[in-house]
Design a protein around this motif. Structure first.
Motif, PDB file in Angstrom:
ATOM      1  N   ARG A 189      36.520 -38.157  -0.415  1.00 44.43           N
ATOM      2  CA  ARG A 189      36.602 -37.522  -1.727  1.00 44.43           C
ATOM      3  C   ARG A 189      37.716 -36.471  -1.748  1.00 44.43           C
ATOM      4  O   ARG A 189      38.000 -35.821  -0.751  1.00 44.43           O
ATOM      5  CB  ARG A 189      35.262 -36.885  -2.091  1.00 44.43           C
ATOM      6  CG  ARG A 189      34.862 -35.710  -1.213  1.00 44.43           C
ATOM      7  CD  ARG A 189      33.456 -35.223  -1.517  1.00 44.43           C
ATOM      8  NE  ARG A 189      33.119 -33.977  -0.840  1.00 44.43           N
ATOM      9  CZ  ARG A 189      32.667 -33.896   0.394  1.00 44.43           C
ATOM     10  NH1 ARG A 189      32.493 -34.995   1.109  1.00 44.43           N
ATOM     11  NH2 ARG A 189      32.382 -32.714   0.929  1.00 44.43           N
ATOM     12  N   GLY A 190      38.327 -36.314  -2.907  1.00 45.43           N
ATOM     13  CA  GLY A 190      39.311 -35.258  -3.091  1.00 45.43           C
ATOM     14  C   GLY A 190      40.648 -35.489  -2.424  1.00 45.43           C
ATOM     15  O   GLY A 190      41.438 -34.551  -2.292  1.00 45.43           O
ATOM     16  N   THR A 191      40.928 -36.721  -2.014  1.00 40.64           N
ATOM     17  CA  THR A 191      42.173 -36.983  -1.285  1.00 40.64           C
ATOM     18  C   THR A 191      43.271 -37.560  -2.169  1.00 40.64           C
ATOM     19  O   THR A 191      44.330 -37.935  -1.663  1.00 40.64           O
ATOM     20  CB  THR A 191      41.901 -37.932  -0.099  1.00 40.64           C
ATOM     21  OG1 THR A 191      41.134 -39.057  -0.541  1.00 40.64           O
ATOM     22  CG2 THR A 191      41.137 -37.216   0.996  1.00 40.64           C
ATOM     23  N   GLY A 192      43.040 -37.670  -3.466  1.00 40.18           N
ATOM     24  CA  GLY A 192      44.111 -38.045  -4.373  1.00 40.18           C
ATOM     25  C   GLY A 192      44.035 -39.452  -4.919  1.00 40.18           C
ATOM     26  O   GLY A 192      45.025 -39.952  -5.470  1.00 40.18           O
ATOM     27  N   SER A 233      44.069 -39.245  -8.785  1.00 41.60           N
ATOM     28  CA  SER A 233      45.321 -38.568  -9.140  1.00 41.60           C
ATOM     29  C   SER A 233      46.509 -39.499  -8.977  1.00 41.60           C
ATOM     30  O   SER A 233      47.471 -39.446  -9.757  1.00 41.60           O
ATOM     31  CB  SER A 233      45.511 -37.321  -8.265  1.00 41.60           C
ATOM     32  OG  SER A 233      44.516 -36.356  -8.526  1.00 41.60           O
ATOM     33  N   ASP A 238      37.157 -44.977 -12.491  1.00 40.30           N
ATOM     34  CA  ASP A 238      37.077 -43.960 -11.440  1.00 40.30           C
ATOM     35  C   ASP A 238      35.678 -43.910 -10.831  1.00 40.30           C
ATOM     36  O   ASP A 238      34.681 -44.120 -11.519  1.00 40.30           O
ATOM     37  CB  ASP A 238      37.443 -42.600 -12.028  1.00 40.30           C
ATOM     38  CG  ASP A 238      37.675 -41.546 -10.956  1.00 40.30           C
ATOM     39  OD1 ASP A 238      38.058 -41.910  -9.824  1.00 40.30           O
ATOM     40  OD2 ASP A 238      37.480 -40.348 -11.252  1.00 40.30           O
ATOM     41  N   TRP A 269      50.970 -26.173  -3.551  1.00 39.25           N
ATOM     42  CA  TRP A 269      50.450 -25.745  -4.843  1.00 39.25           C
ATOM     43  C   TRP A 269      50.710 -24.267  -5.106  1.00 39.25           C
ATOM     44  O   TRP A 269      50.965 -23.868  -6.254  1.00 39.25           O
ATOM     45  CB  TRP A 269      48.957 -26.057  -4.941  1.00 39.25           C
ATOM     46  CG  TRP A 269      48.683 -27.505  -5.176  1.00 39.25           C
ATOM     47  CD1 TRP A 269      48.051 -28.382  -4.354  1.00 39.25           C
ATOM     48  CD2 TRP A 269      49.056 -28.266  -6.335  1.00 39.25           C
ATOM     49  NE1 TRP A 269      48.008 -29.635  -4.898  1.00 39.25           N
ATOM     50  CE2 TRP A 269      48.618 -29.599  -6.122  1.00 39.25           C
ATOM     51  CE3 TRP A 269      49.725 -27.960  -7.516  1.00 39.25           C
ATOM     52  CZ2 TRP A 269      48.817 -30.604  -7.052  1.00 39.25           C
ATOM     53  CZ3 TRP A 269      49.927 -28.966  -8.450  1.00 39.25           C
ATOM     54  CH2 TRP A 269      49.479 -30.264  -8.210  1.00 39.25           C
ATOM     55  N   SER A 325      40.370 -30.994   1.569  1.00 39.00           N
ATOM     56  CA  SER A 325      40.926 -32.055   0.733  1.00 39.00           C
ATOM     57  C   SER A 325      41.990 -31.498  -0.187  1.00 39.00           C
ATOM     58  O   SER A 325      42.140 -30.277  -0.340  1.00 39.00           O
ATOM     59  CB  SER A 325      39.818 -32.700  -0.109  1.00 39.00           C
ATOM     60  OG  SER A 325      39.351 -31.793  -1.101  1.00 39.00           O
ATOM     61  N   ARG A 376      41.955 -31.714  -3.377  1.00 41.94           N
ATOM     62  CA  ARG A 376      41.276 -31.080  -4.508  1.00 41.94           C
ATOM     63  C   ARG A 376      40.911 -29.638  -4.179  1.00 41.94           C
ATOM     64  O   ARG A 376      41.122 -28.726  -4.989  1.00 41.94           O
ATOM     65  CB  ARG A 376      40.026 -31.865  -4.877  1.00 41.94           C
ATOM     66  CG  ARG A 376      39.248 -31.255  -6.047  1.00 41.94           C
ATOM     67  CD  ARG A 376      37.987 -32.048  -6.328  1.00 41.94           C
ATOM     68  NE  ARG A 376      38.304 -33.403  -6.745  1.00 41.94           N
ATOM     69  CZ  ARG A 376      37.712 -34.496  -6.269  1.00 41.94           C
ATOM     70  NH1 ARG A 376      36.786 -34.388  -5.331  1.00 41.94           N
ATOM     71  NH2 ARG A 376      38.054 -35.677  -6.721  1.00 41.94           N
ATOM     72  N   LEU A 431      44.020 -27.421  -4.170  1.00 44.84           N
ATOM     73  CA  LEU A 431      44.445 -27.052  -5.519  1.00 44.84           C
ATOM     74  C   LEU A 431      43.524 -25.986  -6.103  1.00 44.84           C
ATOM     75  O   LEU A 431      43.995 -25.030  -6.743  1.00 44.84           O
ATOM     76  CB  LEU A 431      44.461 -28.299  -6.412  1.00 44.84           C
ATOM     77  CG  LEU A 431      44.771 -28.074  -7.896  1.00 44.84           C
ATOM     78  CD1 LEU A 431      46.111 -27.369  -8.073  1.00 44.84           C
ATOM     79  CD2 LEU A 431      44.767 -29.404  -8.647  1.00 44.84           C
ATOM     80  N   GLN A 432      42.227 -26.106  -5.888  1.00 42.19           N
ATOM     81  CA  GLN A 432      41.282 -25.109  -6.393  1.00 42.19           C
ATOM     82  C   GLN A 432      41.547 -23.743  -5.774  1.00 42.19           C
ATOM     83  O   GLN A 432      41.496 -22.711  -6.457  1.00 42.19           O
ATOM     84  CB  GLN A 432      39.857 -25.578  -6.117  1.00 42.19           C
ATOM     85  CG  GLN A 432      39.430 -26.783  -6.941  1.00 42.19           C
ATOM     86  CD  GLN A 432      38.139 -27.409  -6.466  1.00 42.19           C
ATOM     87  OE1 GLN A 432      37.666 -27.123  -5.358  1.00 42.19           O
ATOM     88  NE2 GLN A 432      37.560 -28.274  -7.282  1.00 42.19           N
TER      89      GLN A 432
END
Length: 292
Positions: A94-97, A100, A146, A242, A271, A273, A276-277
């Protein structure tokens, strides 16, 4: 008698049709769409709703997934050029793009006629209607689903199998299916299924029918790519990317490294995600300019 009954049925259908909403007109000037269905008196009506504010991300913003990015962009370029291309399944951490990357395809190829149609899992049974709706268009459409996964016996599972490869109807040349999932075979797998495996005298292994059924769906995607958890250094590189995007200088990026690792530890994931957070949090606390 038969004619009278037929006339009465036709009259009833005409009255019911008058109660249904008019067919929604699609705004084809949009770059992205959502497929939405509604029920009216038991009749299922679907429409393509234009999305005018698309969550955009550039391909260069996706870090440390170069092999997967190159493969998907190459496949999409073939598609928009009218060359043979494959349906795509992106699976893994999860969260690896994964999602995106599909949105990045729209950024890269929108000017070449690429369009995106987001479809929820439970609406995959409408795939034939979606294909018919866009079949005459000059644009090239990616149907994007998704976080795809199925439970036992779901109707949309068989609909997707038929749309990928197995329907008597030929696939439309201007539409592909791109899907993401955390499950490699899109369905739950159980230990008891291994008991159905058969072993031949020569040592060859044959999985049971249940396992074969689950594998058969993922195999219908011509391009199947896996995403893996990031190493610590990769995660920190993405954080730096980022923070630079938000206008941070070198000293702030270096000072944020330890805090970035603590942030990931609290979230239980290193990750893209999470990176970025964290960068958004730092940018907000330091009053940096809002990124695009």
């Amino acid at each position: 008698m038969a004619d009278s009954l037929t006339q009465r049925l036709e009259s009833l259908l005409d009255r019911l049709e008058a109660l249904l909403p008019p067919v929604a007109q699609t705004d084809w000037s949009a770059a992205a769409f959502r497929w939405r269905t509604r029920q009216y008196f038991g009749v299922r009506i679907g429409s393509l709703e234009a999305v005018h504010r698309v969550a955009r991300i550039a391909p260069e913003d996706l870090q440390h997934v170069e092999a997967q990015k190159d493969a998907v962009l190459r496949n999409t370029q073939q598609f928009v050029r009218g060359l043979p291309a494959n349906n795509v399944l992106l699976t893994g951490a999860r969260g690896t793009g994964k999602s995106s990357l599909i949105r990045a395809c729209l950024v890269q190829f929108q000017a070449d006629g690429l369009r995106l149609i987001e479809v929820d899992k439970h609406e995959l049974i409408d795939l034939p209607d979606i294909v018919e709706r866009v079949a005459g268009r000059s644009e090239r459409f990616i149907v994007f689903c998704d976080d795809l996964s199925f439970d036992e016996g779901e109707g949309s599972y068989k609909a997707l199998k038929a749309a990928l490869d197995g329907s008597v109807a030929a696939p439309s040349e201007n539409i592909l299916i791109y899907a993401t999932s955390n499950r490699r075979h899109l369905m739950p797998e159980y230990m008891r299924e291994n008991l159905d495996t058969k072993y031949q005298e020569d040592g060859e292994i044959h999985p049971g029918e249940t396992v074969e059924e689950k594998i058969s769906l993922s195999e219908r995607f011509g391009l199947w790519l896996s995403f893996y958890p990031f190493r610590q250094d990769d995660y920190l590189d993405i954080v730096a990317h980022w923070l630079t995007h938000y206008g941070a200088d070198t000293s702030l990026i270096e000072a944020a490294r330890t805090e970035a690792l603590q942030f990931a530890l609290l979230r239980g994931s290193r990750s893209g995600r999470v990176a970025l957070q964290f960068a958004r949090d730092v940018a907000g606390r330091h009053g940096l300019a809002l990124g695009v």
